[in-house]
Design a protein around this motif. Structure first.
Motif, PDB file in Angstrom:
ATOM      1  N   ALA A   1      41.664  45.500  42.689  1.00 30.90           N
ATOM      2  CA  ALA A   1      42.004  45.131  44.170  1.00 30.90           C
ATOM      3  C   ALA A   1      40.757  44.412  44.122  1.00 30.90           C
ATOM      4  O   ALA A   1      40.084  43.631  45.440  1.00 30.90           O
ATOM      5  CB  ALA A   1      41.472  45.893  44.859  1.00 30.90           C
TER       6      ALA A   1
ATOM      7  N   GLU B   1      49.568  46.755  49.122  1.00 27.49           N
ATOM      8  CA  GLU B   1      50.065  47.361  48.446  1.00 27.49           C
ATOM      9  C   GLU B   1      51.223  46.604  48.086  1.00 27.49           C
ATOM     10  O   GLU B   1      52.504  47.379  49.060  1.00 27.49           O
ATOM     11  CB  GLU B   1      50.307  48.280  48.794  1.00 27.49           C
TER      12      GLU B   1
ATOM     13  N   ASP C   1      46.857  46.976  44.464  1.00 28.58           N
ATOM     14  CA  ASP C   1      46.504  46.277  45.552  1.00 28.58           C
ATOM     15  C   ASP C   1      46.014  44.525  45.864  1.00 28.58           C
ATOM     16  O   ASP C   1      45.304  44.480  45.498  1.00 28.58           O
ATOM     17  CB  ASP C   1      45.355  47.432  45.820  1.00 28.58           C
TER      18      ASP C   1
END
Length: 272
Positions: free
Chosen positions: A77, A178, A183
């Motif tokens: 992420a 997601e 992510d």
């Protein structure tokens, strides 16, 4: 001889596997740049097979897990294109400090596009670029990745709950998504979306580009051909070929492509 270690970087460390040349002195030195998300896992075997074969032929190969990927520091992420660019610079610096052979970057899929982007910097001293199935159009690639979200919704709900357009709008509003267990940060998505291989003209002496296709008579994809022609118009020395085989980066089971391994060695030895 192969060895695993963690390379100090910023932020954190990067997991690496080094394959030393069989004869001690390196004919050339390559940093391997893995593909995006799950494609990385699907292609680990092919990367390992090729790395060992290159090492046996006298080349050095450093495989690096980019930031937020594999066993390296960080969460996916938090991954960014500029961090990945810096990761390759760290890897190139490590090779430079230990070996004297000509430097090269070897990338697969989005990793190939990242390699081409980094190779535009002449100060790095990259002499060769080895591209496996490079992503030519970032917008199309991102769209295909977003469709994985729709496919998952159809499997679980019986129908897609959204659309690619809606997912893109969420990213534009700064909302992380997601997708297939990853992510995706909006900034990374925007950086990928803007990629155009034809415009990433590398400052190298030679480019080797190889694609895999299931066509009876293997040919380069039109997108790759257009990008390479754009590079050649800028003076790049390009060797390109297509081989028959399965798309091992996307198959359900882990798959090998012997034709690609052999074609890579042939290209580096002066074939094509």
């Amino acid at each position: 001889m192969s060895s695993a270690f963690f390379l100090p970087a910023e932020p954190g460390d990067r997991f690496c596997i080094y394959h030393g040349p069989a004869n001690g002195a390196a004919n050339s030195c390559f940093v391997y740049v893995h593909p995006f998300c799950e494609e990385m896992n699907k292609t680990r075997r092919m990367a390992a097979l090729q790395s060992r074969r290159l090492a046996a032929a006298g080349h050095a190969v450093l495989q690096i897990d980019l930031y937020g990927c594999g066993d390296s520091s960080g969460d996916f992420a938090d991954a960014r294109w500029d961090i990945w660019q810096q990761d390759l610079r760290f890897a190139v610096g490590w090779l430079k400090s230990r070996l004297d052979g000509p430097l090269g970057l070897w990338g697969l899929r989005l990793g190939a596009t990242l390699a081409a982007d980094v190779a535009r910097d002449p100060d790095l001293g990259i002499e060769q670029l080895l591209l496996w199935q490079p992503v030519s159009n970032g917008e199309q690639f991102l769209t295909q990745f977003l469709r994985l979200r729709l496919a998952a919704e159809m499997l679980s709900e019986g129908t897609a709950q959204t659309s690619v357009r809606a997912l893109r709008e969420s990213l534009r509003r700064g909302v992380p998504l997601e997708i297939a267990g990853y992510d995706l940060n909006p900034r990374l998505a925007a950086e990928i979306d803007a990629l155009n291989l034809a415009s990433l003209v590398p400052a190298v002496k030679r480019v080797h580009c190889l694609e895999v296709t299931a066509m009876p008579e293997p040919k380069l994809s039109p997108a790759a051909r257009r990008a390479l022609e754009a590079w050649q118009s800028k003076g790049a020395d390009v060797r390109a070929a297509a081989v028959g085989g399965e798309s091992f980066w996307s198959t359900i089971e882990v798959t090998e492509c012997e034709a690609l391994l052999a074609a890579t060695e042939n290209s580096l030895q002066g074939g094509y």
